[in-house]
Enzyme design. Sequence first.
Site, PDB file in Angstrom:
ATOM      1  N   SER A 117       0.702  -1.116   0.060  1.00  0.00           N
ATOM      2  CA  SER A 117       0.318   0.382  -0.135  1.00  0.00           C
ATOM      3  C   SER A 117       0.969   0.856   0.165  1.00  0.00           C
ATOM      4  O   SER A 117       1.769   1.424   0.785  1.00  0.00           O
ATOM      5  CB  SER A 117      -0.798  -0.229   2.040  1.00  0.00           C
ATOM      6  OG  SER A 117      -1.592   0.791   1.983  1.00  0.00           O
ATOM      7  N   TYR A 141      -1.556  -0.068  10.209  1.00  0.00           N
ATOM      8  CA  TYR A 141      -2.000  -0.641   9.162  1.00  0.00           C
ATOM      9  C   TYR A 141      -0.836   0.009   7.633  1.00  0.00           C
ATOM     10  O   TYR A 141       0.149  -0.980   7.632  1.00  0.00           O
ATOM     11  CB  TYR A 141      -3.098   0.441   8.689  1.00  0.00           C
ATOM     12  CG  TYR A 141      -3.245  -0.210   6.617  1.00  0.00           C
ATOM     13  CD1 TYR A 141      -3.393  -1.449   6.444  1.00  0.00           C
ATOM     14  CD2 TYR A 141      -3.604   0.715   5.893  1.00  0.00           C
ATOM     15  CE1 TYR A 141      -3.668  -1.948   5.761  1.00  0.00           C
ATOM     16  CE2 TYR A 141      -3.416   0.366   4.522  1.00  0.00           C
ATOM     17  CZ  TYR A 141      -3.631  -0.958   4.047  1.00  0.00           C
ATOM     18  OH  TYR A 141      -3.520  -1.386   2.668  1.00  0.00           O
ATOM     19  N   LYS A 145       2.311  -2.690   6.074  1.00  0.00           N
ATOM     20  CA  LYS A 145       2.422  -3.254   5.088  1.00  0.00           C
ATOM     21  C   LYS A 145       3.813  -3.488   5.098  1.00  0.00           C
ATOM     22  O   LYS A 145       4.423  -4.001   4.427  1.00  0.00           O
ATOM     23  CB  LYS A 145       1.814  -2.925   4.301  1.00  0.00           C
ATOM     24  CG  LYS A 145       0.311  -2.604   4.187  1.00  0.00           C
ATOM     25  CD  LYS A 145       0.123  -3.731   3.719  1.00  0.00           C
ATOM     26  CE  LYS A 145      -1.577  -4.415   3.353  1.00  0.00           C
ATOM     27  NZ  LYS A 145      -1.434  -6.075   2.320  1.00  0.00           N
TER      28      LYS A 145
END
Length: 326
Positions: A117, A141, A145
Amino acid sequence: MTWLITGGAGYIGAHVARAMAEAGERVVALDDLSSGIQDRLPEGIPLVRGSSLDGELLKRVLAEHAITGVVHLAARKQVGESVAQPTRYYQENVGGLATLLEAVAEAGVRRFVFSSSAAVYGNPDVDLIAEDTPCAPMSPYGETKLTGEWLVRAAGRAHGISTVCLRYFNVAGASAPELADTGIFNIVPMVFDRLTRGEAPRIFGDDYPTPDGTCVRDYIHVSDLAEAHLAAARRLTDGASGDLTVNIGRSEGVSVRELVTLVAEVTGNRTPALVEARRPGDAPRAVASAALAERELGWSARRDVREMVESAWRGWLLHHPGADGA
């Protein structure tokens, strides 16, 4: 070649599964159906219900289906939720990846595509974000990643696995209405949801140092994203070794206000947007340099933002009958 697609019944996963199957690749989907929808998968693509945290299941699937490559998309992906539940995000996103890589290495699978991402970059002050732009994620998050990329590359070096990490920018649209995003976590469905409920779309901050004062983002059609996965898989099938990390975007910025205006044109609902205070952590501008993907994968985006919004709206109407009369 037979590819295992984890999260294969999800919004992005089903697009990837279809694109690869239509291109002649043999595909098996793995999904726990916590957010995935089985009916998204066309007839002929087997679905194994389960989690990437289940090591014994993974070993069995890799062996029974003679898997030769993996596309790993299964992950939790809500930034706000990750702030509230960081341990859950690390357990599922990083722990699940570690379990999968262990099974992959043991099974002798040597091709691995990882769904990453643009959240790994955080808030860089650059016109175009290139792959060598320093990474400074601003949420658990994004951290998972980036950690996932490190883990993929380390496992690749240790076990002779060739890898590609794809850093997605903002995904929207649908190749068919039944494949549309049913969640309300991204900006396009969020605007649709507000309009359908008779409420004004929200813009968080209009005083950024951008042409119209609202945040600027790079939007990528999910069908283009699916084709990028196919290109990555084909690169590995053709014998490319080592690791590759590339941005997946259009290298074109669209402001939040421009996007909301486009949604109004497509839906016919011109309810004026409500400007609210900035959200913490929002970058003024986040636009990809996609030159490396074109050079290394022979891939570039073909669909524009209007096509994203129009296709997403058709999907929204399928899942929300009568929404066009709101």
